[in-house]
Write an enzyme that holds these catalytic residues in place. Sequence first.
Site, PDB file in Angstrom:
ATOM      1  N   ASP A  94       0.865  -1.170   0.000  1.00 27.29           N
ATOM      2  CA  ASP A  94       0.000   0.000   0.000  1.00 27.29           C
ATOM      3  C   ASP A  94       0.905   1.224   0.000  1.00 27.29           C
ATOM      4  O   ASP A  94       2.130   1.105  -0.133  1.00 27.29           O
ATOM      5  CB  ASP A  94      -0.978  -0.030   1.186  1.00 27.29           C
ATOM      6  CG  ASP A  94      -0.312   0.118   2.543  1.00 27.29           C
ATOM      7  OD1 ASP A  94       0.934   0.237   2.615  1.00 27.29           O
ATOM      8  OD2 ASP A  94      -1.039   0.113   3.549  1.00 27.29           O
ATOM      9  N   CYS A 118       3.417  -2.989   4.071  1.00 21.32           N
ATOM     10  CA  CYS A 118       2.537  -1.893   4.461  1.00 21.32           C
ATOM     11  C   CYS A 118       3.194  -1.213   5.645  1.00 21.32           C
ATOM     12  O   CYS A 118       4.347  -1.496   5.954  1.00 21.32           O
ATOM     13  CB  CYS A 118       1.108  -2.362   4.737  1.00 21.32           C
ATOM     14  SG  CYS A 118       0.869  -3.425   6.164  1.00 21.32           S
ATOM     15  N   THR A 122       2.741  -1.441   8.931  1.00 17.31           N
ATOM     16  CA  THR A 122       3.101  -2.355  10.024  1.00 17.31           C
ATOM     17  C   THR A 122       3.326  -3.790   9.548  1.00 17.31           C
ATOM     18  O   THR A 122       3.933  -4.577  10.260  1.00 17.31           O
ATOM     19  CB  THR A 122       1.984  -2.406  11.076  1.00 17.31           C
ATOM     20  OG1 THR A 122       0.798  -2.919  10.453  1.00 17.31           O
ATOM     21  CG2 THR A 122       1.722  -1.025  11.677  1.00 17.31           C
ATOM     22  N   HIS A 148      10.366 -23.632   9.573  1.00 20.21           N
ATOM     23  CA  HIS A 148       9.324 -24.362  10.297  1.00 20.21           C
ATOM     24  C   HIS A 148       7.939 -24.213   9.689  1.00 20.21           C
ATOM     25  O   HIS A 148       7.121 -25.122   9.790  1.00 20.21           O
ATOM     26  CB  HIS A 148       9.249 -23.889  11.751  1.00 20.21           C
ATOM     27  CG  HIS A 148      10.433 -24.291  12.564  1.00 20.21           C
ATOM     28  ND1 HIS A 148      10.445 -24.166  13.928  1.00 20.21           N
ATOM     29  CD2 HIS A 148      11.641 -24.806  12.221  1.00 20.21           C
ATOM     30  CE1 HIS A 148      11.618 -24.589  14.396  1.00 20.21           C
ATOM     31  NE2 HIS A 148      12.355 -24.971  13.368  1.00 20.21           N
ATOM     32  N   HIS A 156       7.366 -30.762  10.651  1.00 24.04           N
ATOM     33  CA  HIS A 156       6.664 -29.543  10.254  1.00 24.04           C
ATOM     34  C   HIS A 156       5.684 -29.797   9.099  1.00 24.04           C
ATOM     35  O   HIS A 156       4.731 -29.039   8.936  1.00 24.04           O
ATOM     36  CB  HIS A 156       7.667 -28.451   9.880  1.00 24.04           C
ATOM     37  CG  HIS A 156       8.625 -28.159  10.992  1.00 24.04           C
ATOM     38  ND1 HIS A 156       8.242 -27.557  12.168  1.00 24.04           N
ATOM     39  CD2 HIS A 156       9.948 -28.417  11.108  1.00 24.04           C
ATOM     40  CE1 HIS A 156       9.293 -27.448  12.964  1.00 24.04           C
ATOM     41  NE2 HIS A 156      10.340 -27.961  12.337  1.00 24.04           N
TER      42      HIS A 156
END
Length: 145
Positions: free
Chosen positions: A8, A65, A67, A98, A133
């Site tokens: 963004d 973005c 955060t 993992h 995993h």
Amino acid sequence: MKIAVGSDHAGLPAKKQVVETLRLAGHEVLDLGTHTEDSVDYPDYALAVAKHILTGEAELGVLCCGTGLGMSMTANRHRGVRAALVYDEETARLAREHNDANVLALGGRFLDPDRAERILEIWLQTPFQGGRHDRRIRKIDSPQG
């Protein structure tokens, strides 16, 4: 490797750096936008990258973005996308090793350019460990209910 990248407006500077780093490393980059600082809605770009992953048009994706939170939340709503919000080198390694993360989410407002580049490089270079995993990844990707 073909890698879809989206951001963004808040993640645009980080996305520009990611695109440059990936191209210099020899990857084919699908830059899905945004390309200006005009305000846009992050879900549109997370969805575009997720679709490219799910259709096989891209092997991996990177979302940026402010955060990284909104991008990772949106991308993870799509079964088969495993987006990891990463802020340091160790979680970048573990996300691939993992969790077989096929999308990297970065918070452009919280990462300096050098750290973002190291995170990206580690994430790209780390193989999925498999083994115990595998079972967990199948559970993540399975239909719920």
